[in-house]
Design a protein around this motif. Sequence first.
Motif, mmCIF file in Angstrom:
data_model
loop_
_atom_site.group_PDB
_atom_site.id
_atom_site.type_symbol
_atom_site.label_atom_id
_atom_site.label_comp_id
_atom_site.label_asym_id
_atom_site.label_seq_id
_atom_site.Cartn_x
_atom_site.Cartn_y
_atom_site.Cartn_z
ATOM 1 N N ASP A 1 0.839 -1.195 -0.118
ATOM 2 C CA ASP A 1 0.138 0.074 -0.143
ATOM 3 C C ASP A 1 0.808 1.291 0.015
ATOM 4 O O ASP A 1 0.946 1.860 1.008
ATOM 5 C CB ASP A 1 -0.879 0.232 1.225
ATOM 6 C CG ASP A 1 -1.874 1.273 1.185
ATOM 7 O OD1 ASP A 1 -2.526 1.390 2.130
ATOM 8 O OD2 ASP A 1 -2.116 1.710 0.126
ATOM 9 N N HIS A 2 1.322 1.682 -1.089
ATOM 10 C CA HIS A 2 2.137 2.867 -1.476
ATOM 11 C C HIS A 2 1.156 3.863 -1.968
ATOM 12 O O HIS A 2 0.646 3.557 -3.142
ATOM 13 C CB HIS A 2 3.205 2.668 -2.170
ATOM 14 C CG HIS A 2 4.392 1.725 -1.521
ATOM 15 N ND1 HIS A 2 5.063 2.008 -0.204
ATOM 16 C CD2 HIS A 2 4.773 0.424 -2.023
ATOM 17 C CE1 HIS A 2 5.682 1.135 -0.096
ATOM 18 N NE2 HIS A 2 5.526 0.442 -1.121
ATOM 19 N N GLY A 3 1.042 5.155 -1.154
ATOM 20 C CA GLY A 3 -0.026 5.924 -1.930
ATOM 21 C C GLY A 3 0.521 6.578 -3.412
ATOM 22 O O GLY A 3 -0.307 6.462 -4.143
ATOM 23 N N GLU A 4 1.680 6.986 -3.424
ATOM 24 C CA GLU A 4 2.228 7.293 -4.515
ATOM 25 C C GLU A 4 2.124 6.212 -5.650
ATOM 26 O O GLU A 4 1.910 6.558 -6.915
ATOM 27 C CB GLU A 4 3.581 7.849 -4.398
ATOM 28 C CG GLU A 4 3.891 8.984 -3.484
ATOM 29 C CD GLU A 4 5.138 9.585 -3.586
ATOM 30 O OE1 GLU A 4 5.984 9.022 -4.341
ATOM 31 O OE2 GLU A 4 5.152 10.691 -2.938
ATOM 32 N N GLN A 5 2.348 4.903 -5.357
ATOM 33 C CA GLN A 5 2.506 3.732 -6.178
ATOM 34 C C GLN A 5 0.839 3.721 -6.955
ATOM 35 O O GLN A 5 1.046 3.557 -7.918
ATOM 36 C CB GLN A 5 2.781 2.546 -5.515
ATOM 37 C CG GLN A 5 3.211 1.380 -6.562
ATOM 38 C CD GLN A 5 4.659 1.434 -6.949
ATOM 39 O OE1 GLN A 5 5.505 2.519 -6.493
ATOM 40 N NE2 GLN A 5 5.222 0.694 -7.655
ATOM 41 N N ARG A 6 -0.008 3.992 -5.939
ATOM 42 C CA ARG A 6 -1.377 3.731 -6.545
ATOM 43 C C ARG A 6 -1.816 4.736 -7.377
ATOM 44 O O ARG A 6 -2.507 4.526 -8.316
ATOM 45 C CB ARG A 6 -2.231 3.418 -5.243
ATOM 46 C CG ARG A 6 -2.125 2.444 -4.529
ATOM 47 C CD ARG A 6 -3.144 2.133 -3.476
ATOM 48 N NE ARG A 6 -2.918 2.970 -2.347
ATOM 49 C CZ ARG A 6 -3.702 3.527 -1.637
ATOM 50 N NH1 ARG A 6 -4.866 2.944 -1.548
ATOM 51 N NH2 ARG A 6 -3.550 4.430 -0.422
ATOM 52 N N LYS A 7 -1.501 5.946 -7.114
ATOM 53 C CA LYS A 7 -1.548 7.125 -7.930
ATOM 54 C C LYS A 7 -0.980 6.896 -9.246
ATOM 55 O O LYS A 7 -1.708 7.208 -10.403
ATOM 56 C CB LYS A 7 -1.140 8.421 -7.545
ATOM 57 C CG LYS A 7 -1.745 8.798 -6.197
ATOM 58 C CD LYS A 7 -1.035 10.389 -5.747
ATOM 59 C CE LYS A 7 -1.785 10.637 -4.380
ATOM 60 N NZ LYS A 7 -1.422 12.006 -3.990
ATOM 61 N N ILE A 8 0.026 6.498 -9.372
ATOM 62 C CA ILE A 8 0.842 5.955 -10.917
ATOM 63 C C ILE A 8 0.181 5.021 -11.419
ATOM 64 O O ILE A 8 -0.242 5.051 -12.706
ATOM 65 C CB ILE A 8 2.366 5.866 -10.575
ATOM 66 C CG1 ILE A 8 3.242 6.690 -10.016
ATOM 67 C CG2 ILE A 8 2.866 5.274 -11.872
ATOM 68 C CD1 ILE A 8 4.594 6.331 -9.512
ATOM 69 N N GLN A 9 -0.485 3.881 -10.673
ATOM 70 C CA GLN A 9 -1.102 2.876 -11.363
ATOM 71 C C GLN A 9 -2.647 3.367 -11.856
ATOM 72 O O GLN A 9 -2.941 2.842 -12.869
ATOM 73 C CB GLN A 9 -1.300 1.631 -10.462
ATOM 74 C CG GLN A 9 -0.155 0.940 -9.781
ATOM 75 C CD GLN A 9 -0.160 0.002 -8.711
ATOM 76 O OE1 GLN A 9 -1.205 0.297 -7.899
ATOM 77 N NE2 GLN A 9 0.216 -1.118 -8.735
ATOM 78 N N ARG A 10 -3.225 4.319 -11.129
ATOM 79 C CA ARG A 10 -4.603 4.524 -11.659
ATOM 80 C C ARG A 10 -4.400 5.681 -12.853
ATOM 81 O O ARG A 10 -5.069 5.271 -13.705
ATOM 82 C CB ARG A 10 -5.124 5.396 -10.491
ATOM 83 C CG ARG A 10 -5.679 4.312 -9.420
ATOM 84 C CD ARG A 10 -6.724 5.385 -8.603
ATOM 85 N NE ARG A 10 -6.155 6.447 -7.798
ATOM 86 C CZ ARG A 10 -5.670 6.239 -6.632
ATOM 87 N NH1 ARG A 10 -5.527 5.340 -5.966
ATOM 88 N NH2 ARG A 10 -4.935 7.147 -5.875
ATOM 89 N N ALA A 11 -3.245 6.363 -12.806
ATOM 90 C CA ALA A 11 -3.127 7.302 -14.037
ATOM 91 C C ALA A 11 -2.675 6.551 -15.200
ATOM 92 O O ALA A 11 -3.100 6.540 -16.367
ATOM 93 C CB ALA A 11 -1.953 8.048 -13.670
ATOM 94 N N VAL A 12 -1.902 5.349 -14.947
ATOM 95 C CA VAL A 12 -1.318 4.504 -15.974
ATOM 96 C C VAL A 12 -2.638 3.675 -16.528
ATOM 97 O O VAL A 12 -3.135 3.617 -17.723
ATOM 98 C CB VAL A 12 -0.276 3.585 -15.803
ATOM 99 C CG1 VAL A 12 -0.048 2.549 -16.922
ATOM 100 C CG2 VAL A 12 1.132 4.047 -15.474
ATOM 101 N N GLY A 13 -3.591 3.294 -15.904
ATOM 102 C CA GLY A 13 -4.807 2.637 -16.201
ATOM 103 C C GLY A 13 -5.592 3.559 -16.852
ATOM 104 O O GLY A 13 -6.121 2.917 -18.027
ATOM 105 N N THR A 14 -5.865 4.747 -16.356
ATOM 106 C CA THR A 14 -6.453 5.819 -17.416
ATOM 107 C C THR A 14 -6.300 5.924 -18.640
ATOM 108 O O THR A 14 -6.992 5.985 -19.697
ATOM 109 C CB THR A 14 -6.795 7.017 -16.373
ATOM 110 O OG1 THR A 14 -7.240 6.684 -15.084
ATOM 111 C CG2 THR A 14 -7.688 8.004 -17.161
ATOM 112 N N ARG A 15 -4.976 6.127 -18.727
ATOM 113 C CA ARG A 15 -4.434 6.423 -20.105
ATOM 114 C C ARG A 15 -4.249 5.080 -20.998
ATOM 115 O O ARG A 15 -4.564 5.212 -22.392
ATOM 116 C CB ARG A 15 -2.722 6.882 -19.936
ATOM 117 C CG ARG A 15 -2.470 8.281 -19.296
ATOM 118 C CD ARG A 15 -3.600 9.078 -19.858
ATOM 119 N NE ARG A 15 -3.309 10.266 -19.167
ATOM 120 C CZ ARG A 15 -4.229 11.460 -19.168
ATOM 121 N NH1 ARG A 15 -5.422 11.278 -19.650
ATOM 122 N NH2 ARG A 15 -3.949 12.440 -18.130
#
Length: 214
Positions: free
Chosen positions: A139-153
């Motif tokens: 559970d890394h907050g920054e890691q999840r933000k990157i994952q969500r951003a990549v998924g969106t793109r």
Amino acid sequence: MQLTNIGNKNITSLEILEQINFFRKQEGNRAELKHYDLLKIIRDEFEEEIGQGKISESFYKNSQNKEQPMFELTTAQAKQVLVRESKFVRKAIIKKLEELENKPMTIQEIMIQTLKEQEKLNFRMDSIESKVDNEIRVDHGEQRKIQRAVGTRVYQRMDIENNHDNKKSMFQSLYRDLKNRFGVASYRDIKRKDLTNVLEYISTWIEPAELRSA
């Protein structure tokens, strides 16, 4: 009784154990050596070599499909372990080991050994990939933000390219682009970079790469 690890003349602790108990029984000794006790002997006998990484612990799966430790030893190292056995057991197994050293390999035996080595390599790779996957799920907050951003793109790219069948390769391509852009060796290292810069760069992925470079 046949020793099976003949390709590189290495013997597993399981094979040594089988030989010891076979010849103990022939000698009339009903005391059966357990594998965990043999591992203690090996660790004690080769404490320095193990500490230096010259002898490494490996693993096998038991009848319950659970991962258990074992060692692979050269014939010389196996003979050293046998010093603690009776003269009868020691002489009998050393004779087997010497036969093993002098026995030429058949094509079938070479193939079997190659397959065993490949299985070991695959097992190690699976273990490494599983470890990496578990680290990514932390559970890394920054890691999840990157994952969500990549998924969106990725989903935006799928809509733009009208291709919903190639999601996995898109993820791989975008993560590879991300790793190259920020000079990291693996995906989990991306979280160590500046989050703002990473997310800003991800925002440029709206169009397919080939359109952006045109």
